[in-house]
Design a protein around this motif. Structure first.
Motif, PDB file in Angstrom:
ATOM      1  N   LEU A   9       6.627  22.626 -10.085  1.00  0.00           N
ATOM      2  CA  LEU A   9       6.364  23.511  -8.955  1.00  0.00           C
ATOM      3  C   LEU A   9       6.159  22.708  -7.683  1.00  0.00           C
ATOM      4  O   LEU A   9       6.595  23.125  -6.597  1.00  0.00           O
ATOM      5  N   ALA A  10       5.512  21.548  -7.794  1.00  0.00           N
ATOM      6  CA  ALA A  10       5.288  20.695  -6.623  1.00  0.00           C
ATOM      7  C   ALA A  10       6.615  20.179  -6.065  1.00  0.00           C
ATOM      8  O   ALA A  10       6.804  20.148  -4.841  1.00  0.00           O
ATOM      9  N   ILE A  11       7.535  19.785  -6.941  1.00  0.00           N
ATOM     10  CA  ILE A  11       8.838  19.289  -6.493  1.00  0.00           C
ATOM     11  C   ILE A  11       9.618  20.393  -5.788  1.00  0.00           C
ATOM     12  O   ILE A  11      10.178  20.197  -4.699  1.00  0.00           O
ATOM     13  N   ILE A  29       0.835  -1.209   0.000  1.00  0.00           N
ATOM     14  CA  ILE A  29       0.000   0.000   0.000  1.00  0.00           C
ATOM     15  C   ILE A  29       0.867   1.255   0.000  1.00  0.00           C
ATOM     16  O   ILE A  29       0.607   2.225  -0.720  1.00  0.00           O
ATOM     17  N   TYR A  30       1.945   1.234   0.793  1.00  0.00           N
ATOM     18  CA  TYR A  30       2.854   2.380   0.872  1.00  0.00           C
ATOM     19  C   TYR A  30       3.533   2.635  -0.469  1.00  0.00           C
ATOM     20  O   TYR A  30       3.630   3.790  -0.923  1.00  0.00           O
ATOM     21  N   LEU A  31       3.968   1.567  -1.126  1.00  0.00           N
ATOM     22  CA  LEU A  31       4.641   1.712  -2.413  1.00  0.00           C
ATOM     23  C   LEU A  31       3.687   2.223  -3.492  1.00  0.00           C
ATOM     24  O   LEU A  31       4.041   3.105  -4.286  1.00  0.00           O
ATOM     25  N   ILE A  59       5.225   9.561  -6.272  1.00  0.00           N
ATOM     26  CA  ILE A  59       6.336  10.511  -6.207  1.00  0.00           C
ATOM     27  C   ILE A  59       7.237  10.364  -7.432  1.00  0.00           C
ATOM     28  O   ILE A  59       7.650  11.358  -8.055  1.00  0.00           O
ATOM     29  N   PHE A  60       7.552   9.123  -7.798  1.00  0.00           N
ATOM     30  CA  PHE A  60       8.387   8.903  -8.974  1.00  0.00           C
ATOM     31  C   PHE A  60       7.683   9.373 -10.254  1.00  0.00           C
ATOM     32  O   PHE A  60       8.321   9.920 -11.161  1.00  0.00           O
ATOM     33  N   LYS A  61       6.374   9.149 -10.340  1.00  0.00           N
ATOM     34  CA  LYS A  61       5.630   9.626 -11.502  1.00  0.00           C
ATOM     35  C   LYS A  61       5.611  11.152 -11.548  1.00  0.00           C
ATOM     36  O   LYS A  61       5.695  11.747 -12.625  1.00  0.00           O
ATOM     37  N   LEU A  62       5.504  11.786 -10.375  1.00  0.00           N
ATOM     38  CA  LEU A  62       5.518  13.242 -10.308  1.00  0.00           C
ATOM     39  C   LEU A  62       6.845  13.794 -10.819  1.00  0.00           C
ATOM     40  O   LEU A  62       6.878  14.759 -11.588  1.00  0.00           O
TER      41      LEU A  62
END
Length: 293
Positions: free
Chosen positions: A267-269, A20-22, A29-32
């Motif tokens: 901008l999010a990063i 679930i965490y992954l 996060i990686f997709k972002l």
């Protein structure tokens, strides 16, 4: 043998939570990060990699600097007044007075409402001419129609920060109150025997003993302030102009309204790194003060 076998397969109990965490945290996060280097619009599957163009554009357009300025001002006002008010309330609610349970309940009630409900309620409170503040101003002989607090560039940001303060002081007060309950009675009695009055006991015994509670409240409020979105979105829609556009609001606006998901991801990063650095800095500083105290 059975005990060794149980220990060997004990990790299997962690697997569901790890999956679930992954799926819900690490993978997004990686997709972002990936989208931040593309011109992805958030809808079409086809997109091109544009390198650091989104990051350059965020700073070149002044979006980050503008929203960062609003966010920092919002956070400072929110943190300072929230801490001062909640600390004062906690000290008062720690006294032996009649109806103490009722007062503590009333102080916590704002924390029970959702931000959407609170945003709409305070929108009516701030409404020019017919709102609560305007009505009170009319009773006092002032022109309530001129009190357009959310529509003024100079007052809009501070007005929504008041709402954030009102919403959060209940939680901060409870944390301070819990800290006050852990102070040994012997310390206060020793202070009184040495001739200290109530003000001196509060200043030199109670407040220093609230170092841990102070760290928790400041860190929690800083994070809440830096990721402010609900009230700028509900009450002002980032306006007037860009007066209440915060970092998170601009991420939403660029990504979902302007359909520039790649730019919003960049901008999010940048915002995430900034919030992380500021939060860690203050937590480390406050922890050092706790140790030295």
């Amino acid at each position: 043998m059975k005990s060794k076998l149980q220990n060997k397969f004990m990790f299997l109990f962690v697997v569901p939570a790890l999956i679930i965490y992954l799926v819900l945290w690490i993978f997004p996060i990686f997709k972002l990060i990936q989208y931040s280097f593309t011109n992805y619009d958030g809808f079409l599957k086809d997109y091109d990699y544009v390198g650091f163009q989104n990051y350059v554009q965020v700073f070149k357009d002044g979006i980050f600097v503008s929203s960062l300025s609003n966010t920092v001002i919002y956070t400072i006002v929110y943190v300072v007044f929230s801490i001062l008010i909640s600390l004062g309330l906690a000290l008062m609610l720690n006294m032996k007075i009649r109806g103490l349970g009722i007062y503590r309940t009333v102080a916590y009630i704002p924390a029970l409402f959702s931000p959407i409900v609170i945003g709409f309620i305070w929108g009516y409170v701030y409404m020019p001419d017919s709102g609560m503040i305007a009505t009170i101003a009319n009773w006092l002989g002032f022109n309530g129609a001129n009190l357009n607090l959310l529509g003024s560039y100079d007052t809009a940001l501070y007005s929504i920060s008041v709402v954030e303060i009102w919403k959060s002081i209940g939680v901060s007060t409870i944390i301070f109150l819990a800290g006050l309950q852990t102070i040994p009675v012997e310390l206060e009695e020793a202070g009184r025997m040495d001739g200290a009055n109530s003000g001196q006991i509060t200043r030199f015994i109670r407040i220093p003993m609230l170092a841990t509670a102070m760290t928790i409240n400041i860190a929690m409020n800083i994070i809440n302030g830096l990721k402010a979105f609900d009230y700028p979105f509900i009450m002002t829609n980032g306006g007037p102009g860009r007066a209440t556009s915060t970092l998170v609001y601009d991420i939403y606006k660029i990504g979902f309204t302007e359909q520039q998901f790649g730019k919003a991801s960049a901008l999010a990063i940048v915002s995430f790194i900034f919030i992380m650095v500021i939060t860690v800095f203050f937590v480390v500083r406050m922890n050092k003060r706790e140790v030295s105290a």
